[in-house]
Design a protein around this motif. Structure first.
Motif, PDB file in Angstrom:
ATOM      1  N   ALA A 105      -5.736  -0.788 -16.752  1.00  0.00           N
ATOM      2  CA  ALA A 105      -5.478  -0.080 -18.011  1.00  0.00           C
ATOM      3  C   ALA A 105      -5.800   1.399 -17.867  1.00  0.00           C
ATOM      4  O   ALA A 105      -5.011   2.261 -18.288  1.00  0.00           O
ATOM      5  CB  ALA A 105      -6.300  -0.701 -19.145  1.00  0.00           C
ATOM      6  N   ILE A 106      -6.921   1.713 -17.269  1.00  0.00           N
ATOM      7  CA  ILE A 106      -7.311   3.113 -17.092  1.00  0.00           C
ATOM      8  C   ILE A 106      -6.293   3.829 -16.195  1.00  0.00           C
ATOM      9  O   ILE A 106      -5.864   4.951 -16.497  1.00  0.00           O
ATOM     10  CB  ILE A 106      -8.746   3.225 -16.521  1.00  0.00           C
ATOM     11  N   ALA A 107      -5.886   3.182 -15.111  1.00  0.00           N
ATOM     12  CA  ALA A 107      -4.913   3.795 -14.203  1.00  0.00           C
ATOM     13  C   ALA A 107      -3.603   4.091 -14.932  1.00  0.00           C
ATOM     14  O   ALA A 107      -3.061   5.193 -14.814  1.00  0.00           O
ATOM     15  CB  ALA A 107      -4.671   2.893 -12.996  1.00  0.00           C
ATOM     16  N   TRP A 108      -3.106   3.116 -15.693  1.00  0.00           N
ATOM     17  CA  TRP A 108      -1.846   3.354 -16.384  1.00  0.00           C
ATOM     18  C   TRP A 108      -1.994   4.448 -17.446  1.00  0.00           C
ATOM     19  O   TRP A 108      -1.124   5.298 -17.607  1.00  0.00           O
ATOM     20  CB  TRP A 108      -1.265   2.097 -17.021  1.00  0.00           C
ATOM     21  N   LEU A 109      -3.090   4.438 -18.147  1.00  0.00           N
ATOM     22  CA  LEU A 109      -3.274   5.442 -19.197  1.00  0.00           C
ATOM     23  C   LEU A 109      -3.468   6.837 -18.611  1.00  0.00           C
ATOM     24  O   LEU A 109      -3.142   7.832 -19.270  1.00  0.00           O
ATOM     25  CB  LEU A 109      -4.409   5.035 -20.126  1.00  0.00           C
ATOM     26  N   MET A 110      -3.945   6.932 -17.375  1.00  0.00           N
ATOM     27  CA  MET A 110      -3.978   8.228 -16.703  1.00  0.00           C
ATOM     28  C   MET A 110      -2.554   8.748 -16.506  1.00  0.00           C
ATOM     29  O   MET A 110      -2.284   9.938 -16.686  1.00  0.00           O
ATOM     30  CB  MET A 110      -4.710   8.128 -15.362  1.00  0.00           C
ATOM     31  N   VAL A 111      -1.647   7.852 -16.160  1.00  0.00           N
ATOM     32  CA  VAL A 111      -0.240   8.228 -16.002  1.00  0.00           C
ATOM     33  C   VAL A 111       0.324   8.644 -17.353  1.00  0.00           C
ATOM     34  O   VAL A 111       0.956   9.694 -17.488  1.00  0.00           O
ATOM     35  CB  VAL A 111       0.580   7.060 -15.405  1.00  0.00           C
ATOM     36  N   GLU A 112       0.078   7.822 -18.352  1.00  0.00           N
ATOM     37  CA  GLU A 112       0.581   8.114 -19.696  1.00  0.00           C
ATOM     38  C   GLU A 112       0.032   9.449 -20.221  1.00  0.00           C
ATOM     39  O   GLU A 112       0.772  10.251 -20.788  1.00  0.00           O
ATOM     40  CB  GLU A 112       0.186   6.971 -20.626  1.00  0.00           C
ATOM     41  N   ALA A 113      -1.245   9.681 -20.021  1.00  0.00           N
ATOM     42  CA  ALA A 113      -1.870  10.910 -20.514  1.00  0.00           C
ATOM     43  C   ALA A 113      -1.307  12.151 -19.823  1.00  0.00           C
ATOM     44  O   ALA A 113      -1.289  13.229 -20.409  1.00  0.00           O
ATOM     45  CB  ALA A 113      -3.392  10.848 -20.322  1.00  0.00           C
ATOM     46  N   SER A 114      -0.836  11.996 -18.606  1.00  0.00           N
ATOM     47  CA  SER A 114      -0.265  13.136 -17.879  1.00  0.00           C
ATOM     48  C   SER A 114       1.069  13.575 -18.477  1.00  0.00           C
ATOM     49  O   SER A 114       1.520  14.683 -18.222  1.00  0.00           O
ATOM     50  CB  SER A 114      -0.068  12.791 -16.401  1.00  0.00           C
ATOM     51  N   TRP A 131       2.022  10.155  -7.970  1.00  0.00           N
ATOM     52  CA  TRP A 131       0.785   9.596  -7.412  1.00  0.00           C
ATOM     53  C   TRP A 131      -0.136  10.716  -6.939  1.00  0.00           C
ATOM     54  O   TRP A 131      -1.325  10.730  -7.258  1.00  0.00           O
ATOM     55  CB  TRP A 131       1.115   8.654  -6.251  1.00  0.00           C
ATOM     56  N   ARG A 132       0.437  11.659  -6.198  1.00  0.00           N
ATOM     57  CA  ARG A 132      -0.390  12.734  -5.667  1.00  0.00           C
ATOM     58  C   ARG A 132      -0.944  13.607  -6.798  1.00  0.00           C
ATOM     59  O   ARG A 132      -2.108  13.990  -6.782  1.00  0.00           O
ATOM     60  CB  ARG A 132       0.389  13.583  -4.665  1.00  0.00           C
ATOM     61  N   GLN A 133      -0.141  13.895  -7.783  1.00  0.00           N
ATOM     62  CA  GLN A 133      -0.598  14.759  -8.876  1.00  0.00           C
ATOM     63  C   GLN A 133      -1.706  14.102  -9.691  1.00  0.00           C
ATOM     64  O   GLN A 133      -2.668  14.753 -10.075  1.00  0.00           O
ATOM     65  CB  GLN A 133       0.578  15.115  -9.785  1.00  0.00           C
ATOM     66  N   ILE A 134      -1.593  12.803  -9.950  1.00  0.00           N
ATOM     67  CA  ILE A 134      -2.543  12.124 -10.831  1.00  0.00           C
ATOM     68  C   ILE A 134      -3.726  11.517 -10.071  1.00  0.00           C
ATOM     69  O   ILE A 134      -4.870  11.652 -10.495  1.00  0.00           O
ATOM     70  CB  ILE A 134      -1.825  11.027 -11.658  1.00  0.00           C
ATOM     71  N   PHE A 135      -3.445  10.846  -8.973  1.00  0.00           N
ATOM     72  CA  PHE A 135      -4.479  10.050  -8.310  1.00  0.00           C
ATOM     73  C   PHE A 135      -5.054  10.667  -7.039  1.00  0.00           C
ATOM     74  O   PHE A 135      -6.195  10.399  -6.692  1.00  0.00           O
ATOM     75  CB  PHE A 135      -3.929   8.659  -7.962  1.00  0.00           C
ATOM     76  N   GLN A 136      -4.263  11.425  -6.309  1.00  0.00           N
ATOM     77  CA  GLN A 136      -4.704  11.882  -4.997  1.00  0.00           C
ATOM     78  C   GLN A 136      -4.175  13.288  -4.702  1.00  0.00           C
ATOM     79  O   GLN A 136      -3.265  13.450  -3.888  1.00  0.00           O
ATOM     80  CB  GLN A 136      -4.216  10.890  -3.935  1.00  0.00           C
ATOM     81  N   PRO A 137      -4.739  14.301  -5.356  1.00  0.00           N
ATOM     82  CA  PRO A 137      -4.218  15.666  -5.207  1.00  0.00           C
ATOM     83  C   PRO A 137      -4.167  16.177  -3.764  1.00  0.00           C
ATOM     84  O   PRO A 137      -3.348  17.021  -3.443  1.00  0.00           O
ATOM     85  CB  PRO A 137      -5.178  16.516  -6.044  1.00  0.00           C
ATOM     86  N   HIS A 138      -5.021  15.650  -2.904  1.00  0.00           N
ATOM     87  CA  HIS A 138      -5.029  16.090  -1.508  1.00  0.00           C
ATOM     88  C   HIS A 138      -4.357  15.074  -0.598  1.00  0.00           C
ATOM     89  O   HIS A 138      -4.427  15.192   0.625  1.00  0.00           O
ATOM     90  CB  HIS A 138      -6.464  16.357  -1.041  1.00  0.00           C
ATOM     91  N   GLY A 139      -3.687  14.085  -1.207  1.00  0.00           N
ATOM     92  CA  GLY A 139      -3.032  13.046  -0.427  1.00  0.00           C
ATOM     93  C   GLY A 139      -1.727  13.514   0.187  1.00  0.00           C
ATOM     94  O   GLY A 139      -1.179  14.551  -0.180  1.00  0.00           O
ATOM     95  N   HIS A 140      -1.258  12.731   1.105  1.00  0.00           N
ATOM     96  CA  HIS A 140       0.019  13.004   1.764  1.00  0.00           C
ATOM     97  C   HIS A 140       1.071  12.075   1.183  1.00  0.00           C
ATOM     98  O   HIS A 140       0.825  10.876   1.036  1.00  0.00           O
ATOM     99  CB  HIS A 140      -0.099  12.786   3.269  1.00  0.00           C
ATOM    100  N   LEU A 141       2.223  12.606   0.860  1.00  0.00           N
ATOM    101  CA  LEU A 141       3.289  11.792   0.277  1.00  0.00           C
ATOM    102  C   LEU A 141       3.609  10.588   1.158  1.00  0.00           C
ATOM    103  O   LEU A 141       3.929   9.518   0.656  1.00  0.00           O
ATOM    104  CB  LEU A 141       4.543  12.641   0.038  1.00  0.00           C
ATOM    105  N   LYS A 142       3.473  10.763   2.452  1.00  0.00           N
ATOM    106  CA  LYS A 142       3.749   9.671   3.389  1.00  0.00           C
ATOM    107  C   LYS A 142       2.811   8.482   3.165  1.00  0.00           C
ATOM    108  O   LYS A 142       3.212   7.339   3.351  1.00  0.00           O
ATOM    109  CB  LYS A 142       3.655  10.176   4.827  1.00  0.00           C
ATOM    110  N   ASP A 143       1.579   8.730   2.749  1.00  0.00           N
ATOM    111  CA  ASP A 143       0.652   7.626   2.475  1.00  0.00           C
ATOM    112  C   ASP A 143       1.212   6.730   1.365  1.00  0.00           C
ATOM    113  O   ASP A 143       1.142   5.512   1.449  1.00  0.00           O
ATOM    114  CB  ASP A 143      -0.726   8.152   2.071  1.00  0.00           C
ATOM    115  N   PHE A 144       1.746   7.358   0.330  1.00  0.00           N
ATOM    116  CA  PHE A 144       2.310   6.592  -0.779  1.00  0.00           C
ATOM    117  C   PHE A 144       3.596   5.888  -0.350  1.00  0.00           C
ATOM    118  O   PHE A 144       3.773   4.708  -0.644  1.00  0.00           O
ATOM    119  CB  PHE A 144       2.592   7.501  -1.975  1.00  0.00           C
ATOM    120  N   THR A 145       4.468   6.607   0.336  1.00  0.00           N
ATOM    121  CA  THR A 145       5.752   5.990   0.707  1.00  0.00           C
ATOM    122  C   THR A 145       5.544   4.832   1.683  1.00  0.00           C
ATOM    123  O   THR A 145       6.229   3.814   1.598  1.00  0.00           O
ATOM    124  CB  THR A 145       6.740   7.021   1.290  1.00  0.00           C
ATOM    125  N   THR A 146       4.572   4.959   2.576  1.00  0.00           N
ATOM    126  CA  THR A 146       4.266   3.861   3.490  1.00  0.00           C
ATOM    127  C   THR A 146       3.720   2.661   2.723  1.00  0.00           C
ATOM    128  O   THR A 146       4.126   1.514   2.970  1.00  0.00           O
ATOM    129  CB  THR A 146       3.258   4.316   4.567  1.00  0.00           C
TER     130      THR A 146
END
Length: 163
Positions: A105-114, A131-146
């Motif tokens: 619920a918290i994860a989804w509402l973080m998306v909704e709040a954005s 994902w990178r904007q909300i959950f992992q600002p220093h993440g690599h897009l490849k991490d999510f796509t993988t």
């Protein structure tokens, strides 16, 4: 050992989104991918990056409560209803680790709040950016796509075959 993506979706994500009145298949798939990229579907529930399936930091957790849920008492009550009665009062961030429906619920509402709308299901790069904007600002897009390709793509193919 993590959770099977299909079981996470069926037994945790879908019922939580339905409970919140926010169910849609794109949200389900996105949350499975977030859990896959953040914690390998539960292999790493407490890390330096954050707590639980979605690796949410305490700061983001409380910011959501203060800046979003506090403005909607009915929604806040629904979310609070998912939390453990006593444990939430003594260790609210621990709920993100031990309570899958609460953390979902918290994860989804973080998306909704954005206020960032999810792109189409086939726009993997668009979802990775969210994902990178909300959950992992220093993440690599490849991490999510993988994570999407290994955990979500099989679910998406099954869902498409059913429809």
């Amino acid at each position: 050992m993590g959770i099977a993506a299909s079981e996470l979706c069926q037994h945790v994500i879908r019922p939580t989104l339905i409970y919140l009145g926010r169910h849609n298949p794109s949200a389900e798939l996105f949350l499975v991918a977030v859990a896959a990229s953040q914690s390998a579907l539960g292999d790493e529930l407490d890390s330096q990056r954050g707590h639980g399936l979605y690796s949410i930091t305490g700061t983001l957790h409380w910011r959501l409560w203060d800046d979003y849920l506090a403005k909607d008492p009915d929604l806040a009550s629904l979310v609070r209803g998912l939390a453990s009665q006593h444990a939430f009062l003594t260790g609210p961030d621990l709920e993100l680790t031990v309570n899958l429906r609460y953390s979902t619920a918290i994860a989804w509402l973080m998306v909704e709040a954005s206020q960032i709308p999810l792109p189409a299901d086939h726009d993997l790069l668009g979802m990775a950016r969210i994902w990178r904007q909300i959950f992992q600002p220093h993440g690599h897009l490849k991490d999510f796509t993988t994570a999407w390709q290994t955990s979500v793509s099989p679910l998406y193919q099954v869902a498409s075959a059913i429809l």
